[in-house]
Design a protein around this motif. Sequence first.
Motif, short mmCIF file in Angstrom:
data_model
loop_
_atom_site.label_atom_id
_atom_site.label_comp_id
_atom_site.label_asym_id
_atom_site.label_seq_id
_atom_site.Cartn_x
_atom_site.Cartn_y
_atom_site.Cartn_z
N UNK A 125 0.84 -1.21 0.00
CA UNK A 125 0.00 0.00 0.00
C UNK A 125 0.87 1.25 0.00
N UNK A 126 1.94 1.22 0.78
CA UNK A 126 2.87 2.35 0.84
C UNK A 126 3.51 2.56 -0.52
N UNK A 127 3.93 1.46 -1.14
CA UNK A 127 4.57 1.54 -2.46
C UNK A 127 3.62 2.14 -3.49
N UNK A 128 2.40 1.63 -3.54
CA UNK A 128 1.42 2.12 -4.52
C UNK A 128 1.11 3.61 -4.31
N UNK A 129 1.06 4.03 -3.06
CA UNK A 129 0.83 5.44 -2.76
C UNK A 129 2.01 6.30 -3.21
N UNK A 130 3.22 5.80 -2.99
CA UNK A 130 4.43 6.55 -3.35
C UNK A 130 4.55 6.78 -4.86
#
Length: 378
Positions: A288-293
């Motif tokens: 989720x963090x990666x996709x947001x970044x």
Amino acid sequence: MSKVKGKKKSQGRKYITVIFSLLIGMVCGLLIGLYLVSLPDEVNKLGIFLIAFVGMYIFMYFHIIIHEAGHLIFGLITGYRYSSFRIGSFMWVKEKDKICFRKLSIAGTGGQCLMVPPDMADGKIPYKLYNFGGAIVNILAAILFLFFYFLCKDVPYLSLFLLLAAVIGFAMAGMNGIPMRLGTVNNDGYNALSLGKSSEAIRAFWIQMKVIEQTAKGHRLKEMPKEWFVVPPVEEMNNSLTAPVGVLVCNRLVDAHQFEEASRLMEELCQMDTAMVDLHRRLINCDRIYCELIGLNRTDRLKDIMDKEQLKFMKTMKNYPAVLRTEYVYALLAEQDTEKAEKIKEQFDKCAHTYPYSSDIESERELIEIANQILPWK
């Protein structure tokens, strides 16, 4: 499921682990204390205490090894095939036709024996002996140690070590055989209980083991049969062995670079009241963090996902490829610190050399490269 409720459940499971460990320590400490009191004053009691203390840890590792060996033995007996055997971070994984040494550390586990299940017959596979095999071997070993304890009860020092080995064996069997959710994972007894609740759970367990087999052979998630990756019905997500299939669907979407769809599904799963274990929930958060970044890169959103528990988990799993990838991209796109990112990338490359699944590394490198191509602040 609300975020607060999820945290309470996770904390509760951690307390169970701590309480169980403390009870084992208290019993062993009491036995050592009673033995020391019975010794003459001229005996070096401190030296014996230190030796007994070290012996406790030796017996714990011994029981971890034979516990995983129990899974292997009973798995082979019931038609399973060897996939991997791990003690601590040392892992022997079957890659194609040979067994190779690799390194992998997973929070909440002292070891793990993974095997390829036989084909399903009428929607069923044998699972009880495979899951309880470790606890069975711990009990048998504990009974053997107890037998020799009574034979050698009057033998100085040896009797104490035999009794400690028996106690730790029974405790290990109880911690793994009595159904419990411990820390980031479920124990063997809980898995067996979950498998007995529905045919969907058995199919989900079979799929997870087949995915591991295919991953060890070098296949990517996006290359595996699509019918394996279907999010279970909401009511089935309350089973701890069915819920991971939903996680696998998210993983496959990320591997196929379908980031928007993956983000929606991950958000949905994290809001649901599911039986997803904390390990999977935290790894989903990494994605989720990666996709947001690589997407909107919203500071408040990143802060919300990267709470205290998530940061603690990422620190514990600091040598796991998906965690390192996430930290690298965060340093690159959120902190805009290329020097820090490069150091993390070096850690990732070092980890990649000994990581057991080359297909996962290939996928992670692609995700890193996608982030490298963004760099909007340069």
